[in-house]
Scaffold this active site. Structure first.
Site, PDB file in Angstrom:
ATOM      1  N   ASP A 169      58.845 -20.433  10.988  1.00 13.64           N
ATOM      2  CA  ASP A 169      57.627 -21.065  10.488  1.00 13.64           C
ATOM      3  C   ASP A 169      57.965 -22.547  10.370  1.00 13.64           C
ATOM      4  OD1 ASP A 169      55.589 -22.198   8.967  1.00 13.64           O
ATOM      5  OD2 ASP A 169      55.285 -20.400   7.750  1.00 13.64           O
ATOM      6  N   HIS A 170      57.452 -23.366  11.283  1.00 16.08           N
ATOM      7  CA  HIS A 170      57.914 -24.752  11.344  1.00 16.08           C
ATOM      8  C   HIS A 170      57.615 -25.535  10.072  1.00 16.08           C
ATOM      9  CE1 HIS A 170      53.725 -25.301  12.805  1.00 16.08           C
ATOM     10  NE2 HIS A 170      53.834 -26.485  12.253  1.00 16.08           N
ATOM     11  N   HIS A 232      51.758 -20.504   6.826  1.00 14.18           N
ATOM     12  CA  HIS A 232      52.093 -21.815   6.269  1.00 14.18           C
ATOM     13  C   HIS A 232      51.657 -21.981   4.812  1.00 14.18           C
ATOM     14  CE1 HIS A 232      53.000 -22.550  10.349  1.00 14.18           C
ATOM     15  NE2 HIS A 232      51.821 -22.965  10.749  1.00 14.18           N
TER      16      HIS A 232
END
Length: 489
Positions: A169-170, A232
Site C-alpha cells: 500500500d504505497h 489507504h
C-alpha cells in the site's frame, strides 16, 4: 522478478525507485532484475526501456549504464508451464553469475486475476525452491470484496506463507504517514493528550484534481470506496488510533492496528446513510480548465451509479476513542490535490480569553502528507495591544525547502523494506480481511440503491453538500486542505 515489467507502474515507479536505491548504495552490485511480460522483447530492448524510464522520471544518468546492465527480460505466458521453466533456468544462471545465494523477490505488477495462477506456477515449477529467501510483493486491489479476497488469499497461501507475502500500500511508504507513529510515540507533548479526553475529532482528507482519465473501465468496478477507503484511508485511521506497541517490530505494530479494525463500529444496511456519504462529479472547472463529468468520461456508463467521492464517520468503540469521530473523505475532481490529517483538540473547560465577537480557534495538529510534507501546530497567543484578545499562531516544520527534494519515493522505501525483510509497512491479511468486512456492508447497500442525486458535486469543488452536513450534525466542520489558514476559516 517483475511480472508486468512493460506496464505503467514498473515504468513510473519501480525502475526509478530501484535506481535511486542503487545510487545511494542500498543495493550492492550483486543484484539482477528479470522483467517478465508478454511482449516479445530482447534483453537490449528492455534495458533501453528501463534507461528511458529513469531519465524521464529522474533526469539523472549517474552510473545508469552499469545499473541497467543488471536487467534481463523474458517474454512470458503466465499460464504456460514452459515459460516458468525458462524463467527458472534464467534465474539459476543469474544466481550463479551475481552470487545471489538464491534470494528472490517476485513482484506482481499485474491484474489481480493472474495472482493465483502465477503463484501456483512459481511453486510447481520450482522457482521458490532456493537456498535463500523468497518473497512475494502484491499490488492492490487485493480482491474486490471479502469473498474474492479470501479466495485470492487461499490461492496464494498454497505457495507462500503469510510472512513471505508483502501486500503493498504505497500510502504506508509515504514519509509523513510513517511519521505518525513518531509524532505520537516520541513526544510527551502529544501522547498523553491522544485520547477522547482532549481530542474532539480527527479528519483525514485525500483529494485529487484529476478525474478517472483512461481508467473508466476499472473505476466502474471499483469506485472511490474500494479504490481508496478500503486500503489507504482505513490504514491511516489505524495508525492514528492504535495503542502504543510494546516494541516497534512488525508483529507488534500489526497487532495493534488489527485491534483498531476490530474496534471500528460495525456498519449495517440501516445505518450506512447515517455514517457515509457518496458523490459523483459533474462537469465543471478545475484550476481554470473546463472538464467533463464522470458520466461523460470514456468507458463509463452514461447512467453510472459509481461513486467518485466518499465521506464517512468512523467510530472506534474502545476505551481511548469512545465518542471521538474519525472523519474521512476522498474524491476525484476536487479543488486541490492534497492529503492531510487534522487533529482537532477540545476547548479548555474555562476560557479566560473568550470573546463573543470572535470565538477562539481550537488547537489543531495538521499532518501534511502530500504534496508538501510536514507538521503544523495551531496555537492561540495574545494579540498585540491592551485588549485581552488572542490570535492564531502556527508552529510549522516542512520538508519542502529543507530536504524535500531528497525525500524518498514511497515505492523506494517499500522496496528497500522488502529487501531487508521488514514487513511493518505492508498490510497483513488480518487487516485486509477486517477492512473488507467493514467496507462490504457499505458497498452492498450502495449497489442495491440507485442514487437519484448523481451527479451531485461540480468538478473543482470539495464534494457534495451532504458531506458538510455529516459534520454539521455533530457541531464540527471540515478544515480546508488548500491554503490552510485557520484565521480565515
Amino acid at each position: 522478478m517483475i511480472f508486468g515489467a512493460t506496464g505503467d507502474l514498473a515504468k513510473r515507479k519501480l525502475f526509478p525507485s530501484l535506481y535511486q536505491l542503487y545510487r545511494k548504495g542500498e543495493i550492492s552490485k550483486n543484484f539482477a532484475v528479470i522483467g517478465v511480460a508478454r511482449r516479445d522483447w530482447s534483453h537490449d530492448t528492455f534495458k533501453s526501456h528501463v534507461k528511458d524510464s529513469i531519465l524521464t522520471s529522474i533526469g539523472k544518468d549517474e552510473n545508469i549504464d552499469e545499473f541497467v546492465s543488471h536487467f534481463y527480460y523474458q517474454s512470458h505466458d503466465v499460464s504456460d508451464s514452459n515459460s516458468y521453466v525458462e524463467l527458472r533456468n534464467l534465474s539459476n544462471d543469474l544466481d550463479e553469475k551475481y552470487d545471489l545465494q538464491g534470494n528472490r523477490i517476485f513482484y506482481l505488477a499485474m491484474a489481480p486475476e493472474f495472482f493465483g495462477t502465477i503463484t501456483e506456477k512459481l511453486k510447481t515449477e520450482g522457482l521458490t525452491e532456493t537456498g535463500g529467501y523468497t518473497r512475494l510483493v502484491i499490488e492492490k486491489p487485493f480482491g474486490h470484496d471479502l469473498p474474492s479476497a479470501e479466495k485470492l488469499n487461499e490461492q496464494i497461501r498454497q505457495s507462500f506463507s503469510e510472512d513471505q507475502i508483502y501486500r503493498i500500500d504505497h500510502y504506508l511508504g509515504k514519509n509523513m504517514v510513517q511519521n505518525i507513529e513518531a509524532i505520537r510515540f516520541a513526544n510527551a507533548l502529544f501522547e498523553p493528550l491522544w485520547n477522547n479526553r482532549y481530542i474532539s475529532n480527527i479528519q483525514i482528507t485525500s483529494s485529487e484534481t484529476l478525474g478517472v482519465e483512461e481508467r473508466g473501465r476499472y473505476y466502474e468496478k471499483s469506485g472511490a470506496l474500494r479504490d481508496m477507503v478500503q486500503n489507504h484511508m482505513l490504514q491511516m485511521v489505524s495508525l492514528l488510533a492504535m495503542e502504543p506497541p510494546i516494541k516497534l517490530t512488525t508483529d507488534e505494530v500489526r497487532s495493534e492496528k488489527v485491534k483498531v479494525f476490530r474496534a471500528m463500529r460495525e456498519m449495517t444496511s440501516s445505518n450506512v446513510d447515517e455514517f457515509f456519504i457518496r458523490g459523483q462529479y459533474d462537469n465543471g472547472e478545475v484550476q481554470g480548465t473546463k472538464v467533463a463529468g464522470y458520466r461523460e468520461e470514456p468507458n463509463v456508463d452514461p447512467n453510472s451509479n459509481t461513486e467518485t467521492y466518499v465521506a464517512g464517520k468512523v467510530l472506534i468503540d474502545n476505551f481511548r476513542w469512545a465518542g471521538v469521530p474519525f472523519y474521512i473523505r476522498t474524491g476525484k475532481r476536487m479543488t486541490a490535490k492534497a492529503t492531510k490529517i487534522v487533529v482537532e483538540f477540545k476547548e479548555i473547560p474555562m476560557n479566560l480569553y473568550y470573546h463573543p465577537e470572535k470565538p477562539q480557534h481550537p488547537n489543531l495538529l495538521v499532518i501534511h502528507i502530500q504534496p508538501d510534507e510536514g507538521v503544523t501546530l495551531h496555537l492561540n497567543a495574545k494579540k498585540s495591544g491592551d485588549k485581552l484578545k488572542t490570535t492564531p499562531v502556527n508552529l510549522s516544520y516542512s520538508n519542502k525547502g529543507i530536504n524535500g527534494i531528497n525525500t524518498p519515493e514511497a515505492y523506494e522505501k517499500l522496496l528497500f523494506d522488502c529487501m531487508r525483510g521488514d514487513a511493518t509497512n505492508f498490510t497483513h491479511w488480518d487487516e485486509v480481511k477486517l477492512s473488507w468486512s467493514f467496507v462490504d456492508t457499505i458497498s452492498t447497500y450502495w449497489e442495491s440503491t440507485t442514487s437519484k442525486e448523481f451527479p451531485n458535486y461540480p468538478a473543482g469543488s470539495m464534494g457534495p453538500k451532504a458531506a458538510d452536513e455529516l459534520l454539521d450534525q455533530d457541531g464540527f466542520k471540515w478544515w480546508p486542505v488548500d491554503g490552510f489558514d485557520v484565521d480565515n476559516c
